[in-house]
Design a protein around this motif. Structure first.
Motif, short mmCIF file in Angstrom:
data_model
loop_
_atom_site.label_atom_id
_atom_site.label_comp_id
_atom_site.label_asym_id
_atom_site.label_seq_id
_atom_site.Cartn_x
_atom_site.Cartn_y
_atom_site.Cartn_z
N VAL A 76 0.83 -1.20 0.00
CA VAL A 76 0.00 0.00 0.00
C VAL A 76 0.88 1.26 0.00
CG1 VAL A 76 -1.82 1.24 1.23
CG2 VAL A 76 -1.80 -1.25 1.22
N ALA A 77 1.96 1.24 0.77
CA ALA A 77 2.85 2.41 0.87
C ALA A 77 3.49 2.71 -0.48
CB ALA A 77 3.92 2.15 1.92
N LYS A 78 3.88 1.69 -1.22
CA LYS A 78 4.53 1.89 -2.52
C LYS A 78 3.60 2.61 -3.48
CE LYS A 78 6.95 -0.64 -6.17
NZ LYS A 78 7.39 -1.97 -6.66
N VAL A 79 2.35 2.20 -3.51
CA VAL A 79 1.37 2.83 -4.38
C VAL A 79 1.13 4.28 -3.99
CG1 VAL A 79 -1.05 2.77 -5.13
CG2 VAL A 79 0.24 0.65 -4.92
N SER A 80 1.19 4.57 -2.69
CA SER A 80 0.89 5.91 -2.18
C SER A 80 2.12 6.81 -2.10
CB SER A 80 0.26 5.79 -0.79
OG SER A 80 -0.89 4.97 -0.82
N GLY A 81 3.29 6.32 -2.52
CA GLY A 81 4.49 7.13 -2.46
C GLY A 81 4.96 7.40 -1.05
N ILE A 82 4.83 6.39 -0.17
CA ILE A 82 5.19 6.54 1.24
C ILE A 82 6.37 5.63 1.57
CG2 ILE A 82 4.39 6.16 3.62
CD1 ILE A 82 1.55 6.77 2.55
N GLU A 83 7.34 6.16 2.28
CA GLU A 83 8.47 5.36 2.74
C GLU A 83 8.14 4.79 4.12
OE1 GLU A 83 13.22 5.77 3.90
OE2 GLU A 83 12.08 7.53 3.28
N LEU A 84 8.45 3.51 4.33
CA LEU A 84 8.22 2.87 5.62
C LEU A 84 9.55 2.62 6.32
CD1 LEU A 84 5.46 0.18 4.93
CD2 LEU A 84 5.18 2.48 5.85
N ILE A 85 9.58 2.90 7.62
CA ILE A 85 10.70 2.51 8.48
C ILE A 85 10.15 1.47 9.45
CG2 ILE A 85 12.40 3.27 10.19
CD1 ILE A 85 12.24 6.06 8.98
N VAL A 86 10.55 0.22 9.28
CA VAL A 86 10.02 -0.88 10.09
C VAL A 86 11.09 -1.31 11.08
CG1 VAL A 86 9.05 -3.19 10.07
CG2 VAL A 86 8.57 -1.62 8.18
#
Length: 325
Positions: A76-86
């Protein structure tokens, strides 16, 4: 006559030079070396190569149980242009989780989702993030005293009750049960245990022989389960209220060749295989495969100033061999 022709040629040459000079001057004014700025191509919010927002996801520990959550969130983040820090401690460790939380606050991320190890101890850090303008969502385990904006997960009291109902149906109201869970101070685990014991004690004649806590440690979970089996060899069923205890029971059932009921929490590939092989009887899923998508969705809404629900109930599913056919 000759002079007239010469004058005409001179006139045409002069005209050509004048036109050429004016054309050259125009080119010079529009040259890239001038101060005129060329238009810069901007990336849209959905361009995965140039993320405009950064969300942090903090787990209580590193475990395969959370892999499906991460995969779902990343899609979902990739589609929305969001970077995730897990981030997650190697094993359940409150101090490490607090340090991860503080680091994300210093980095001024755009949103944080956390599965708190200790809902009380994490409250001031959740509030610190909120006060810094960072939306915070809890998932799986809540921190209700904090200023978190939402909780994503199932009703953990009801999850414990449903496990009690399942074991009651298997044992037909009578029998002896062993119980293992994780950390006592984790809100989700304490609620599951409360729901389970309330149902068993008030609705059945089943005896709970022993309850043990593995404190989020895999080796301890294995050792304690083996000790309980040695101490109570005539038990009828084992109930794991956390996924670490459930994973441990698969190994013990394989090693000992046990033919007893085993109920656990979570739906990982290894547990599906264990159900097919007879090591696990029933697994209770809180539909954790939905958590990642919901985390990204509601953090994005909160970042954009929209209201989000205080409780997002992902529901409860009981999975047995029949359900996997």
């Amino acid at each position: 006559m000759i002079s007239q022709r010469r004058r005409y040629k001179d006139y045409m040459l002069y005209k050509f030079i004048l036109i050429f000079s004016l054309f050259s001057s125009t080119l010079a004014c529009s040259s890239p070396t001038s101060n005129t700025q060329l238009p810069v191509q901007s990336h849209t919010e959905t361009d995965p190569l140039s993320p405009e927002l950064t969300f942090g996801i903090i787990y209580p520990m590193a475990h395969s149980f959370y892999e499906v959550v991460t995969e779902n969130a990343e899609e979902v983040a990739k589609v929305s242009g969001i970077e995730l820090i897990v981030k997650a401690p190697d094993e359940a460790n409150l101090e490490q989780q607090i340090r991860i939380m503080e680091t994300l606050i210093r980095q001024n991320v755009d949103g944080i989702a956390i599965d708190p190890i200790d809902s009380v101890a994490l409250t001031p850090y959740i509030n610190k993030a909120i006060n810094a303008g960072i939306p915070v969502i809890c998932f799986e385990s809540d921190s209700p005293a904090s200023h978190r904006l939402s909780f994503i997960g199932a009703d953990n009291l009801q999850s414990g009750t449903r496990m009690g109902e399942a074991i009651n149906q298997l044992l037909k109201g009578r029998g002896m049960v062993l119980v293992e869970t994780g950390m006592e101070r984790v809100e989700s685990l304490s609620e599951r245990l409360e729901g389970f014991l309330n149902y068993i004690n008030n609705k059945t004649d089943i005896d709970v022989l022993e309850v043990r806590y593995n404190e989020g440690n895999k080796e301890r979970a294995l050792l304690q389960l083996e000790q309980m089996i040695d101490d109570h060899p005539h038990f009828d069923a084992f109930v794991a209220l956390d996924f670490i205890s459930g994973s441990g029971s698969v190994l013990v059932w394989k090693a000992k060749g046990l033919n007893r009921y085993a109920l656990t929490l979570g739906m990982m590939p290894e547990l599906k295989e264990a159900i097919r092989n007879g090591q696990i009887t029933i697994a209770l899923s809180q539909n954790e495969g939905l958590w990642g998508e919901l985390i990204v969705k509601y953090l994005l809404q909160a970042h954009n100033g929209k209201e989000i629900p205080e409780f997002v109930d992902t529901g409860i599913s009981l999975v047995d061999l029949e359900a996997l056919k």
